[in-house]
Design an enzyme around this catalytic site. Structure first.
Site, PDB file in Angstrom:
ATOM      1  N   SER A  30       4.829  47.375   2.099  1.00  0.00           N
ATOM      2  CA  SER A  30       5.371  48.647   2.598  1.00  0.00           C
ATOM      3  C   SER A  30       4.225  49.630   2.871  1.00  0.00           C
ATOM      4  CB  SER A  30       6.328  49.225   1.545  1.00  0.00           C
ATOM      5  OG  SER A  30       6.627  50.565   1.814  1.00  0.00           O
TER       6      SER A  30
ATOM      7  N   ARG B  71      16.009  48.907  -0.353  1.00  0.00           N
ATOM      8  CA  ARG B  71      15.396  48.743  -1.685  1.00  0.00           C
ATOM      9  C   ARG B  71      15.777  49.892  -2.603  1.00  0.00           C
ATOM     10  NH1 ARG B  71       9.383  48.745  -0.400  1.00  0.00           N
ATOM     11  NH2 ARG B  71       9.155  48.672  -2.654  1.00  0.00           N
TER      12      ARG B  71
ATOM     13  N   ASP C 215       9.914  48.812   7.722  1.00  0.00           N
ATOM     14  CA  ASP C 215       9.762  49.440   6.396  1.00  0.00           C
ATOM     15  C   ASP C 215      10.843  50.494   6.178  1.00  0.00           C
ATOM     16  OD1 ASP C 215       8.313  49.964   3.873  1.00  0.00           O
ATOM     17  OD2 ASP C 215       8.023  51.928   4.770  1.00  0.00           O
TER      18      ASP C 215
ATOM     19  N   HIS D  79      -3.492  57.329   1.066  1.00  0.00           N
ATOM     20  CA  HIS D  79      -2.100  57.117   0.660  1.00  0.00           C
ATOM     21  C   HIS D  79      -2.002  57.140  -0.861  1.00  0.00           C
ATOM     22  CE1 HIS D  79       2.021  55.753   1.470  1.00  0.00           C
ATOM     23  NE2 HIS D  79       1.918  55.226   0.248  1.00  0.00           N
TER      24      HIS D  79
ATOM     25  N   LYS E 203       2.161  50.352   6.902  1.00  0.00           N
ATOM     26  CA  LYS E 203       2.084  51.688   7.509  1.00  0.00           C
ATOM     27  C   LYS E 203       0.626  52.114   7.695  1.00  0.00           C
ATOM     28  CE  LYS E 203       4.952  53.056   4.339  1.00  0.00           C
ATOM     29  NZ  LYS E 203       5.884  53.639   3.403  1.00  0.00           N
TER      30      LYS E 203
HETATM   31  N1  URA Z   1       5.398  54.018  -1.287  1.00  0.00           N
HETATM   32  C1  URA Z   1       5.710  53.335  -0.154  1.00  0.00           C
HETATM   33  O1  URA Z   1       5.410  53.761   0.954  1.00  0.00           O
HETATM   34  N2  URA Z   1       6.368  52.156  -0.305  1.00  0.00           N
HETATM   35  C2  URA Z   1       6.697  51.646  -1.484  1.00  0.00           C
HETATM   36  O2  URA Z   1       7.283  50.575  -1.532  1.00  0.00           O
HETATM   37  C3  URA Z   1       6.386  52.384  -2.662  1.00  0.00           C
HETATM   38  C4  URA Z   1       5.710  53.566  -2.522  1.00  0.00           C
END
Ligand code: URA
Length: 434
Positions: free
Chosen positions: A183, A168, A161, A82, A187
């Site tokens: 967040s 957000r 999320d 990620h 995931k």
């Molecule tokens: N990427 C994400 O998946 N969530 C965030 O809050 C910031 C970057």
């Protein structure tokens, strides 16, 4: 317990319990807590922060809001990667086939670009016909057969999320450490991989502008991953200027293919190798970092990583010929050079501004429903530290029409700063958090 009391508790610096956080997440996902109360809570969190315990509870409650993936039917070690988001960031397109060629299974969910940052799903759609809507059975089969699969985020994985991020995004509460940690990690943990490798960006194009904040973000995410029983590692790297030279969906795919063809494109190859070495080491697939690097380099040299990309494109319904003939990828009708207004050294090239120039061309999204033009973008000829002569091209703008090219040119020029003497170069890889 009621939402109003919890907002006040956070506003006054209190620590919320597991039950209180569950109440907020549950209530918000069910629609019992309205957006205006959740926005207020998020803003209170911006000012008061969260303890590590609260961040852990928030992450766990977010995971519970939806499905989790069971990857046990995929043989071997499963890795997931990620990035915290940046400009010109095409590492997944390079790293995933490199890892697959090295024998690691990559089963990954990715997102689309939003704001000034790009997203892997948009980039992949540059391959004619490629789909990222992959059902569970196909996801597992492709991971086993090809070695890597990338699907779009489903609505069932961490729906909390999806809902929280949308709020957000419009309430000025994206760049809050515990909210980013929960967040991303909700995931990643729900996606079920054994090894999680995090590409944490720092600088003007990143959510975390300051290096110490990026290291803190990396530390918190790694701790949370490890406490949840996953091998987790983070690489902190520069996002003050865009990664590589290409910014824009199809242009970035072409650049990724160039790296898989063995070319050394700026810091891009180095970042992918560093992330790859960390993944192989966490997966116990190499005795040393030197050996891990050799395994990954061999995949590039013998063409097996590029072949993996072609197999992946075909498996996801795309035209794999585009991997070997990039003229089959979308291409903008107009190419305009942006001339340098001075002679001197480039002392700054602001990444977020380059991302915004790309949006002005139609290559990025203003809102999550915007339609994007995959062919447009910018290829940078000069980056931080380079010397440029008056009227020499700083960048080439790939546009759909002259008006958009002109607007993007103005924005792009604002991203450049010049100096008479060569600027000091900071290291690109800032550090690794294990
Ligand atoms: N990427 C994400 O998946 N969530 C965030 O809050 C910031 C970057």
């Amino acid at each position: 317990m009621n939402t109003y009391e919890l907002i006040i508790k956070k506003r006054n610096g209190g620590e919320l319990s597991e039950r209180e956080i569950a109440y907020l997440v549950d209530g918000f996902v069910r629609g019992d807590i309205p957006d205006y109360q959740m926005s207020s809570f998020l803003m209170a969190t911006y000012f008061m922060g969260m303890t590590e315990k609260e961040t852990l509870y928030l992450t766990q409650e977010m995971i519970k809001s939806g499905d989790t993936l069971d990857l046990s039917a995929i043989s071997g070690i499963k890795a997931d990667k990620h990035s915290t988001g940046g400009v010109g960031d095409k590492t997944s397109l390079i790293l995933c086939p490199m890892l697959a060629a090295a024998g690691i299974k990559v089963a990954k969910m990715s997102g689309r670009g939003l704001g000034h940052t790009g997203g892997t799903i948009d980039k992949l759609e540059s391959f004619p016909g490629l789909t990222t809507v992959i059902d569970g059975e196909r996801f597992i089969r492709q991971a086993n057969e090809v070695g890597f699969v990338i699907a779009g985020q489903t609505a069932h994985l961490v729906p909390a999320d999806k809902k929280l991020y949308a709020l957000r995004d419009v309430t000025g509460t994206v760049d809050i450490m515990p909210l980013i940690v929960s967040s991303i990690m909700s995931k990643k943990l729900a996606s079920g991989a054994d090894v999680i490798v995090l590409d944490v960006k720092t600088g003007s194009g990143a959510f975390m502008k300051k290096e110490e904040d990026s290291f803190e973000l990396a530390r918190q995410m790694v701790a949370l991953g490890k406490n949840s029983g996953r091998k987790t590692v983070a690489v902190v790297s520069d996002m003050d200027e865009p990664l590589g030279f290409a910014v824009g969906n199809a242009l970035e795919v072409k650049e990724a293919i160039t790296v898989l063809n063995g070319e050394n494109v700026g810091n891009l190859r180095e970042l992918c190798l560093t992330l790859g070495v960390c993944t192989l080491m966490e997966a116990n697939m190499a005795e040393s970092e030197t050996e891990a690097r050799k395994i990954l380099e061999k995949g590039i040299e013998d063409g097996s990583a590029l072949k993996k990309l072609a197999e992946f494109v075909k498996a996801q319904g795309g035209d794999e010929r585009a991997v070997y003939d990039t003229s089959l990828l979308p291409s903008a009708p107009l190419k305009v050079d942006l001339k340098s207004p001075v002679s001197g050294y480039v002392s700054m090239l602001q990444a977020d501004g380059v991302g915004r120039a790309c949006i002005a061309l139609g290559g990025g999204r203003e809102t999550k429903d915007s339609k994007i033009d995959l062919s447009v973008g910018v290829v940078l000829n000069k980056k931080n530290g380079d010397y440029v002569n008056l009227n020499e091209p700083l960048a080439t703008i790939h546009a759909s029409d002259a008006e958009r090219a002109e607007e993007a040119g103005k924005l792009l020029l604002e991203c450049y700063k010049f100096s008479e003497t060569a600027p000091e170069r900071a290291p690109f890889i800032k550090g690794i958090v294990r």
